[in-house]
Write an enzyme that holds these catalytic residues in place. Structure first.
Site, short mmCIF file in Angstrom:
data_model
loop_
_atom_site.label_atom_id
_atom_site.label_comp_id
_atom_site.label_asym_id
_atom_site.label_seq_id
_atom_site.Cartn_x
_atom_site.Cartn_y
_atom_site.Cartn_z
N LYS A 98 96.38 108.35 4.34
CA LYS A 98 97.16 109.53 4.72
C LYS A 98 98.29 109.73 3.73
CE LYS A 98 100.61 110.05 7.66
NZ LYS A 98 101.45 110.98 6.89
N SER B 108 109.70 104.10 4.83
CA SER B 108 111.04 103.68 5.25
C SER B 108 110.99 102.37 6.03
CB SER B 108 111.67 104.76 6.12
OG SER B 108 110.91 104.93 7.29
N GLU C 193 105.74 97.92 2.19
CA GLU C 193 106.65 98.06 1.04
C GLU C 193 107.69 99.08 1.48
OE1 GLU C 193 108.46 99.63 -1.78
OE2 GLU C 193 106.57 100.21 -2.74
N CYS D 159 112.00 103.68 -4.46
CA CYS D 159 112.52 102.65 -3.55
C CYS D 159 113.19 101.51 -4.32
CB CYS D 159 111.44 102.13 -2.61
SG CYS D 159 109.85 102.02 -3.37
N GLU E 153 120.28 102.73 1.88
CA GLU E 153 119.44 103.43 0.90
C GLU E 153 119.68 104.94 1.02
OE1 GLU E 153 115.12 103.39 1.46
OE2 GLU E 153 114.96 102.92 -0.67
P1 ADP Z 1 110.48 108.71 4.32
O1 ADP Z 1 111.73 108.60 5.13
O2 ADP Z 1 110.59 108.19 2.97
O3 ADP Z 1 109.78 110.02 4.45
P2 ADP Z 1 108.73 107.57 6.26
O4 ADP Z 1 108.64 106.12 6.54
O5 ADP Z 1 109.27 108.47 7.31
O6 ADP Z 1 109.52 107.64 4.91
O7 ADP Z 1 107.31 108.12 5.83
C1 ADP Z 1 106.39 107.42 5.03
C2 ADP Z 1 105.01 107.69 5.56
O8 ADP Z 1 104.91 107.17 6.89
C3 ADP Z 1 104.64 109.16 5.66
O9 ADP Z 1 103.29 109.31 5.28
C4 ADP Z 1 104.84 109.46 7.14
O10 ADP Z 1 104.05 110.53 7.60
C5 ADP Z 1 104.39 108.15 7.78
N1 ADP Z 1 104.92 107.88 9.12
C6 ADP Z 1 106.05 108.37 9.69
N2 ADP Z 1 106.20 107.87 10.95
C7 ADP Z 1 105.14 107.02 11.17
C8 ADP Z 1 104.73 106.17 12.26
N3 ADP Z 1 105.44 106.09 13.38
N4 ADP Z 1 103.60 105.44 12.12
C9 ADP Z 1 102.90 105.50 10.97
N5 ADP Z 1 103.22 106.27 9.92
C10 ADP Z 1 104.33 107.03 9.99
#
Ligand code: ADP
Length: 494
Positions: free
Chosen positions: A199, A252, A273, A307, A404
């Site tokens: 994804k 994140s 990561e 990152c 961050e």
């Molecule tokens: P950022 O803050 O850098 O956007 P995220 O961790 O929110 O980082 O997003 C990184 C990826 O994780 C994206 O592909 C996002 O759609 C996905 N994501 C966000 N929330 C969830 C979750 N609860 N479970 C799995 N994947 C998620």
């Protein structure tokens, strides 16, 4: 005229001439972006069960580029089932040398379409074309090339073990290196005989979808790679699906923790990561011009959307004034603007939400007593842009030195001794990367053994190679991607 005024005038002329370069935009015509994209499942592009789509925009102009399907849990189920079937019937049984041919083919085809990939990456994500053209796309091709080489040599990689693939890998990637992250994740999974559901991030889906088209063209057996689009709910459905055997996540720290909780006491293997707050350390014996350039490269190019960005700079007190002066001078020569212009150093911030996060941290930095310095480079009127920013008078406990920000914002701190800077650099919840600038080899070895970071660069920064492992300590995650180490999370090694 005083000597310093003369010098300032010369610099001003230099800055103005750097910023008055004639526009050199890369042509958009090569990018064939479709008005709508479907989900790539079992070798075909299929409509989402929910019939829902969401827009992806160009962050430099705020214009809609396309709309992409939103995968619901039912679509995730379809994708994971197709990956499972392809794993059981085809991919896990195929000899390594045959798998390698497909992976090599993907690498070659990325190279053939490199210009289009680079333009689409810059349009969808906002990063300068120099970055996407010279780093993201070639490094993505290089990852497929490198891991293709391992596919038939797994027994040599782990001579005392019997390597076996894990099964279906659910892979979730962020928006900062959309194509490269896809390559980092897909290439080792395929080389080791696993199948994949990947994804992309919601703001940058287009190059992963181009990769899906390329994989279809490369005639990979249906279901071996599935590429879907959606937001957090889609990712959560991938994580919780019972047929997911391995999760590879980059994003994140908050979401990383959610994933870790979700997979506790299941059979699923996980690599995470996550965030970082890298310390870049300049000693007084370092080649200062080179170090300043490394610092600029480490935090400002690519808008700080990395990152492992060197967002904390520690300068030895004896060279603080000169380093600060050089940094400010260099900041004034940076060009912020159109990501497709080959002169641009700093492109667009990836989304409105991310720009707001950065602006929030700028306010926090000032409220905490930090002294702010921003480049005078004019910003485009439309789109999401942020001036490169330095903060001085920052304390170790300031939020801008601890959290961050993921933007072009550098916190500058000072130190006197090696022991002091090691303690300060390690005093963060993160541990992804660090940089050391000195001309003493012994100091480099002392620092690299004591800094709690997955990667420590010496007299350089942000250098990547498919053969080197990458990953973090502490809240920056665990597991390694890249190199021989990057094969392990995709294998049972009994
Ligand atoms: P950022 O803050 O850098 O956007 P995220 O961790 O929110 O980082 O997003 C990184 C990826 O994780 C994206 O592909 C996002 O759609 C996905 N994501 C966000 N929330 C969830 C979750 N609860 N479970 C799995 N994947 C998620």
């Amino acid at each position: 005229m005083a000597k310093d005024d003369k010098k300032d005038n010369t610099l001003k002329l230099k800055f103005d001439s750097a910023r008055n370069l004639a526009p050199a935009p890369e042509s958009k015509s090569i990018a064939k972006i479709k008005p709508q994209y479907e989900l790539f499942i079992n070798g075909s592009f299929v409509k989402p069960e929910s019939g829902k789509y969401f827009d992806t925009i160009n962050p430099a102009t705020e214009e809609k580029l396309s709309q992409v399907a939103e995968a619901s849990p039912a679509d995730v189920d379809k994708a994971i089932k197709s990956a499972k079937s392809a794993y059981q019937k085809v991919w896990s049984k195929m000899p390594g040398k045959e798998r390698a041919k497909y992976i090599f083919r993907i690498s070659r085809m990325i190279q053939e379409k490199a210009r289009e990939f680079a333009v689409v990456e810059s349009l969808d994500g906002g990063k300068p074309i120099r970055e996407s053209r010279d780093f993201d796309v070639p490094t993505a091709a290089n990852h497929f090339f490198y891991y293709a080489g391992w596919a038939d040599k797994l027994n040599y990689a782990f001579p005392t073990k019997t390597p076996r693939p894990v099964g279906v890998a659910s892979q979730i990637i962020p928006w900062n290196f959309p194509l490269l992250m896809a390559a980092w994740k897909i290439a080792p999974a395929l080389a080791t005989g696993n199948t994949v559901v990947l994804k992309s991030a919601e703001t940058t889906p287009l190059t992963a979808l181009m990769l899906a088209e390329l994989i279809q063209e490369a005639d990979l057996p249906p279901g071996v790679v599935n590429i879907i689009t959606g937001a957090g709910e889609t990712g959560a459905a991938m994580v919780s699906h019972p047929d997911t055997d391995k999760i590879a996540f980059t994003g994140s720290t908050d979401v990383g923790k959610i994933i870790q909780k979700a997979v506790a006491s299941t059979h699923k293997k996980v690599t995470l990561e996550l965030g970082g707050k890298a310390a870049n350390i300049i000693f007084d014996d370092a080649p200062l011009d080179q170090a300043v350039e490394g610092v600029i490269n480490g935090i400002f190019f690519n808008q700080g959307h990395v990152c492992c960005a060197g967002s904390r700079l520690y300068v030895q007190e004896s060279v603080y004034d000169i380093v600060l002066r050089k940094l400010k001078d260099r900041l004034e020569t940076l060009i912020v603007g159109d990501p497709l212009d080959k002169n641009t150093d700093i492109g667009a911030i990836n989304s409105r939400g991310q720009l707001e996060t950065i602006q929030k941290y700028l306010k926090i930095g000032v409220q905490e007593g930090g002294e702010i310095y921003q480049s005078s480079c004019p910003l485009p009127k439309k789109g999401f842009f942020c001036s490169p920013t330095l903060f001085t008078n920052v304390s170790q406990s300031s939020r801008i030195a601890q959290e961050e920000i993921f933007g072009p914002v550098l916190s500058i701190l000072t130190f006197r001794t090696e022991d002091e800077v090691i303690e300060k650099a390690n005093n963060t919840p993160y541990g992804l990367s660090a940089g050391v600038w000195t001309d003493k080899g012994s100091k480099i070895f002392n620092m690299t053994t004591k800094l709690r970071a997955g990667v420590v660069w010496a007299n350089t920064f942000n250098k990547f190679d498919p053969t080197s492992p990458f990953g973090g300590f502490k809240e920056s995650g665990f597991g390694r991607e890249g190199g021989l180490h990057g094969l392990m999370p995709y294998l049972h090694l009994d």
